[in-house]
Design a protein around this motif. Structure first.
Motif, mmCIF file in Angstrom:
data_model
loop_
_atom_site.group_PDB
_atom_site.id
_atom_site.type_symbol
_atom_site.label_atom_id
_atom_site.label_comp_id
_atom_site.label_asym_id
_atom_site.label_seq_id
_atom_site.Cartn_x
_atom_site.Cartn_y
_atom_site.Cartn_z
ATOM 1 N N LYS A 1 6.413 -5.265 16.810
ATOM 2 C CA LYS A 1 6.727 -6.537 16.156
ATOM 3 C C LYS A 1 6.112 -6.623 14.758
ATOM 4 C CE LYS A 1 7.278 -9.191 20.409
ATOM 5 N NZ LYS A 1 6.684 -10.186 21.330
ATOM 6 N N ALA A 2 5.061 -5.883 14.546
ATOM 7 C CA ALA A 2 4.369 -5.958 13.255
ATOM 8 C C ALA A 2 4.609 -4.733 12.366
ATOM 9 C CB ALA A 2 2.872 -6.133 13.482
ATOM 10 N N TYR A 3 4.852 -3.583 12.988
ATOM 11 C CA TYR A 3 4.977 -2.344 12.215
ATOM 12 C C TYR A 3 6.156 -1.527 12.736
ATOM 13 C CZ TYR A 3 0.409 -4.003 10.901
ATOM 14 O OH TYR A 3 -0.605 -4.808 10.453
ATOM 15 N N GLU B 1 0.812 -1.216 0.000
ATOM 16 C CA GLU B 1 0.000 0.000 0.000
ATOM 17 C C GLU B 1 0.845 1.264 0.000
ATOM 18 O OE1 GLU B 1 -0.109 -2.396 2.302
ATOM 19 O OE2 GLU B 1 -2.158 -3.107 2.607
ATOM 20 N N GLY B 2 1.997 1.183 0.652
ATOM 21 C CA GLY B 2 2.849 2.361 0.731
ATOM 22 C C GLY B 2 2.615 3.185 1.989
ATOM 23 N N ASP B 3 1.494 2.983 2.662
ATOM 24 C CA ASP B 3 1.242 3.766 3.875
ATOM 25 C C ASP B 3 1.164 2.891 5.129
ATOM 26 O OD1 ASP B 3 -1.128 2.520 3.314
ATOM 27 O OD2 ASP B 3 -2.301 4.355 3.026
ATOM 28 N N ILE B 4 1.568 1.631 5.000
ATOM 29 C CA ILE B 4 1.590 0.754 6.174
ATOM 30 C C ILE B 4 3.012 0.226 6.350
ATOM 31 C CG2 ILE B 4 0.681 -1.355 7.208
ATOM 32 C CD1 ILE B 4 -1.951 -0.782 5.879
ATOM 33 N N PRO B 5 3.662 0.587 7.467
ATOM 34 C CA PRO B 5 5.096 0.284 7.649
ATOM 35 C C PRO B 5 5.328 -1.116 8.236
ATOM 36 C CG PRO B 5 4.311 1.625 9.463
ATOM 37 C CD PRO B 5 3.131 1.438 8.560
#
Lengths: 124, 266
Positions: B216-218, B67-71
């Motif tokens: 841990k996820a982002y 998406e480009g907006d989720i790190p």
């Protein structure tokens, strides 16, 4: 024309829909089939209402179909209720067929013998 | 008869006079002290739009994982790419890994609010409740108190909130990590820390602004928004999704034999 298989294949632009249950992955939304049919069952259930029907194919042989509609709350909001259909009702029904070729589909619209058109109830 | 009417009139005037004194006294007391701020009223039945993804740039989920907006962290990206959603453009219902579809797991939060179905907010001075018609699930937001010292790990987490002006700020922890944040499969872990800023921007519109923190996820916090419209017919229906419904559907529509008979025949 009545009682005879009527198949309309319409190529449509694929529109992604919110489909919680069977989902668009089960159905070919680029195709629509319209059948003159007789209702065999109307299952007002969660998560999605199901409609069983019999219709003759182009060779005159009766084929059984099961269609997935929407959730009861969505159906209610579009004018349906749990008594909208009864076994034996004669209908004209349009639906997206399953991608894998089985006699299942996703309801698009339905017209009863008296001309009443029940609201569009895409699986949602 | 005339005397009786006269006494009735006197009694009525007396009662009206007492009420007036009481009202005046009340106003005087209120105006003499500091005004008591009233929190905004969030109560009502609300319904949002159907979306697939919390990604602000890709709500229809055409490019999950890119998406480009989720790190994403590498772990989350690998997990995202491995998931098979049951809805959206890249759905495969037959092979889906969606736990809410495959196992009828609870949606958890915030996914519970992403169905195009309704929820009701019941607001009390110390707690705000969200009641979802889908699966008849609910969540409580305890007001003006800290988190538990060691919150239990639950499907919907532990939420505490406070008013900042006209905005309800909610802090949530204690999620079990088994749910997806949205129907497309954005993952999280038990370390998820979610902050919501909830505001009734006009009488008919409720906006939830989310910030998700989960190292841990982002790799950094990221934001999302859900908007809901007021429904005034008062109707809350029941849609409960069960594993027997799922097995029944698969038997009838996909010819998959269930492991045991689903329901006794009538």
């Amino acid at each position: 024309m009545k009682g005879k298989l009527l198949v309309l294949v319409v190529l449509l632009t694929a529109i992604p829909l919110f489909a919680h249950h069977g989902g668009t992955s089960l159905y070919d939304i680029s195709k629509q089939i319209t059948l003159d049919a007789t209702v065999t069952e109307f299952v007002w259930t969660n998560p999605h209402v199901e409609i069983g029907l019999d219709a003759k194919d182009d060779k005159g042989k009766v084929q059984h179909w099961i269609l997935e509609a929407s959730s009861p709350p969505v159906m209610v909001s579009r004018g349906w209720n749990r008594k909208s259909l009864q076994p034996g009702d004669v209908i004209k029904v349009t639906f997206n067929p399953a991608t894998r070729g089985a006699n299942v589909g996703r309801l698009i619209k339905l017209i009863k013998a008296d001309g009443e058109e029940l609201g569009r109830a895409l699986a949602q | 008869m005339r005397n009786q009417s006269l006494w009735s009139a006197v009694w009525l005037l007396g009662i009206l006079g007492l009420i007036s004194v009481g009202l005046i006294s009340g106003y005087s007391a209120a105006s003499a002290g500091k005004p008591i701020p009233q929190p905004p009223d969030l109560s009502g039945i609300w319904q949002g739009k159907a979306i697939q993804s919390l990604s602000p740039s890709d709500p229809s989920a055409h490019k999950p994982g890119a998406e480009g907006d989720i790190p994403y962290t590498p772990w989350a990206l690998a997990r995202m790419k491995a998931e098979v959603p049951a809805t959206g453009p890249k759905a495969n219902f037959e092979t889906t890994t969606d736990p809410a579809i495959r196992f009828a797991d609870p949606d958890g939060y915030p996914r519970a609010s992403i169905h195009p179905m309704r929820f009701k907010i019941v607001q009390t001075p110390d707690t705000i409740y969200q009641l979802w018609e889908y699966n008849k699930s609910w969540r409580q937001i305890a007001l003006n108190r800290p988190h538990s010292k060691d919150p239990d790990i639950t499907w919907f987490g532990e939420s505490v909130g406070k008013w900042e002006g006209d905005t309800l700020v909610v802090d949530s922890v204690g999620f079990n990590g088994s749910t997806w944040l949205d129907p497309i499969g954005h993952p999280h872990t038990e370390d998820l820390h979610m902050i919501e800023r909830i505001r009734r921007v006009d009488p008919e519109t409720l906006v939830f602004n989310f910030t998700f923190e989960d190292p841990k996820a982002y790799t950094k916090p990221w934001d999302a928004q859900l908007t809901f419209k007021l429904v005034t017919d008062g109707i809350m229906t029941e849609t409960i999704y069960t594993i027997s419904d799922e097995l029944s559907f698969r038997e009838r529509f996909l010819n998959e034999k269930p492991p045991i008979p689903i329901r006794p025949s009538n």
